[in-house]
Scaffold this active site. Structure first.
Site, mmCIF file in Angstrom:
data_model
loop_
_atom_site.group_PDB
_atom_site.id
_atom_site.type_symbol
_atom_site.label_atom_id
_atom_site.label_comp_id
_atom_site.label_asym_id
_atom_site.label_seq_id
_atom_site.Cartn_x
_atom_site.Cartn_y
_atom_site.Cartn_z
ATOM 1 N N SER A 159 -7.753 2.696 2.450
ATOM 2 C CA SER A 159 -6.709 3.703 2.655
ATOM 3 C C SER A 159 -6.581 4.627 1.451
ATOM 4 O O SER A 159 -7.559 5.264 1.081
ATOM 5 C CB SER A 159 -5.396 2.996 2.995
ATOM 6 O OG SER A 159 -4.562 3.886 3.648
ATOM 7 N N HIS A 184 -4.307 -0.712 10.894
ATOM 8 C CA HIS A 184 -4.649 -0.212 9.565
ATOM 9 C C HIS A 184 -4.599 -1.366 8.559
ATOM 10 O O HIS A 184 -3.533 -1.898 8.274
ATOM 11 C CB HIS A 184 -3.596 0.844 9.219
ATOM 12 C CG HIS A 184 -3.817 1.528 7.912
ATOM 13 N ND1 HIS A 184 -4.862 2.397 7.711
ATOM 14 C CD2 HIS A 184 -3.125 1.489 6.757
ATOM 15 C CE1 HIS A 184 -4.793 2.873 6.480
ATOM 16 N NE2 HIS A 184 -3.750 2.325 5.875
#
Ligand code: GTR
Length: 395
Positions: A231, A373
């Protein structure tokens, strides 16, 4: 009554802001990507020499000036202090080294703390994985009292690799009011420049200092280091890998906007959204491209192209639409153009592969993991296979 109105307004604002992000493929605007193999003056890039001498430096400068900020090259000195060493860590499977990397400039210093496990079994030097840790410090617990799939150190060591991590807060704390308190203390001029380095640049800078350390540690094969980031850490890993060609493999996990995903698609997180929420990540010039992506002289496929000819691995997660899985894959496909100059084979299909169908035996690798995620053991298993393929099987 007034209270009711305020509650209504708050809901309304939340709703309209959430609506501002697009999650529908049919609403992706028409866009034209800047060409990887065309200079700003329109000259076509036809071979390795003009790529390496002209276009690659040009793209690097464009990213420095418009997105990530300058990457300061000079420091006065660097020192490495082993603060803790445990020869029989992980039940004898590894040697633990905790190392403080200190960078000095103009009598100021900054420390980066590295946790490193080196497998005891295989012959030295060993290849290594380095994680830029943007999550809780517990994820990379040197005592192993806490274990986490975010950094499955035992699994990596068991596969014959050293595994290392540092925390982003050493390089630049992750808030707009504190990011200045890491390595930017050595480079105060960066804080005043429109193209000055901010947090993501500082994290990438720190990854390179760890590489300096690896080059000095005889147990590590510094020519075989895979850099991993998730990320925001994946944005930093991609930028570090684009800059510093000593990283042999670059892994950009769920890196999304201003990571692997194409900005011009405006799918999920946008340039405006990321700049508004995280003004301390990218340089001031980048704010000019809020709701104005078409004016960017780069897009993120060009960042991935800078990694050529070294292997690059991009991941998505099926439920992580915020990070635009499709846009990340198209970006990787477009980066192939630079790899073609080196005749480095790619196994990428024109359309993204099915969920949980990794593309490993390729200079450009990819998977879309089922789920949210995150950085998980599944992701790491594929990183290890990708590294095995490039470091040992494919010569
Ligand atoms: C989000 C941000 C993303 C990504 C993510 C993370 O809030 O919008 O760009 O960086 O955080 O780091 O997990």
């Amino acid at each position: 009554m007034i209270k009711g109105l305020i509650v209504f307004l708050a809901f309304f604002l939340c709703f309209t802001t959430a609506q501002a992000q697009n999650y529908e493929e049919s609403k992706v605007p028409a866009y034209t990507l800047p060409e990887v193999l065309k200079m700003e003056d329109g000259t076509a890039v036809r071979n390795k020499a003009s790529w390496e001498n002209k276009r690659r430096p040009e793209i690097l400068r464009l990213f420095e000036d418009n997105v990530y900020g300058q990457m300061p090259k000079k420091h006065d000195s660097l020192s490495f202090t082993v603060t803790n060493e445990v020869p029989n860590a992980m039940d004898g499977m590894a040697r633990l080294k905790e190392v403080t990397i200190t960078a000095w400039k103009d009598k100021k210093s900054a420390d980066i703390h590295l946790t490193l496990f080196i497998p005891t079994k295989p012959k030295k030097p060993v290849p290594a994985f380095l994680l830029i840790n943007n999550r809780d410090q517990n994820n990379t617990d040197p005592t192993r009292a806490t274990k986490s799939d975010f950094w499955p150190a035992e699994m990596v060591v068991d596969s014959g690799y050293a595994v290392a991590a540092f925390h982003v807060s050493d390089a630049a704390p992750d808030t707009k009011d504190s990011y200045q308190n890491g390595i930017l203390r050595l480079y105060p001029e960066q804080l005043k420049a429109d193209n000055g380095m901010k947090a993501i640049g500082a994290w990438a800078w720190a990854a390179s200092r760890v590489m300096d350390y690896f080059e000095a540690d005889k147990d590590i094969d510094a020519r075989k280091v895979a850099l991993v980031g998730h990320s925001r850490g994946g944005k930093a890993a991609s930028w570090a890998g684009a800059q510093d060609q000593r990283f042999a493999i670059v892994i950009s996990n769920n890196s999304g906007n201003t990571g692997a995903a194409l900005s011009r698609r405006r799918f999920g997180e946008t340039v405006k959204k990321i700049n508004d929420t995280f003004p301390h990540w990218f340089n001031d010039n980048y704010k000019k491209y809020n709701d104005n992506e078409a004016a960017l002289p780069v897009d993120q496929h060009m960042l991935l192209s800078l990694i050529a000819p070294r292997p690059v691995y991009v991941t998505s997660a099926s439920e992580d639409l915020w990070a635009d899985p499709r846009g990340s894959y198209i970006s990787l496909l477009q980066a192939q153009k630079a790899y073609n100059l080196y005749k480095k084979p790619s196994a990428l299909s024109p359309e993204p592969p099915a969920i949980n169908s990794p593309i490993i035996n390729s200079y450009l690798g990819y998977h879309n993991r089922e789920g949210k995620h995150n950085l998980t053991a599944y992701d790491w298993q594929n990183f290890i296979q990708f590294a095995d393929y490039h470091f040992t099987k494919q010569k």
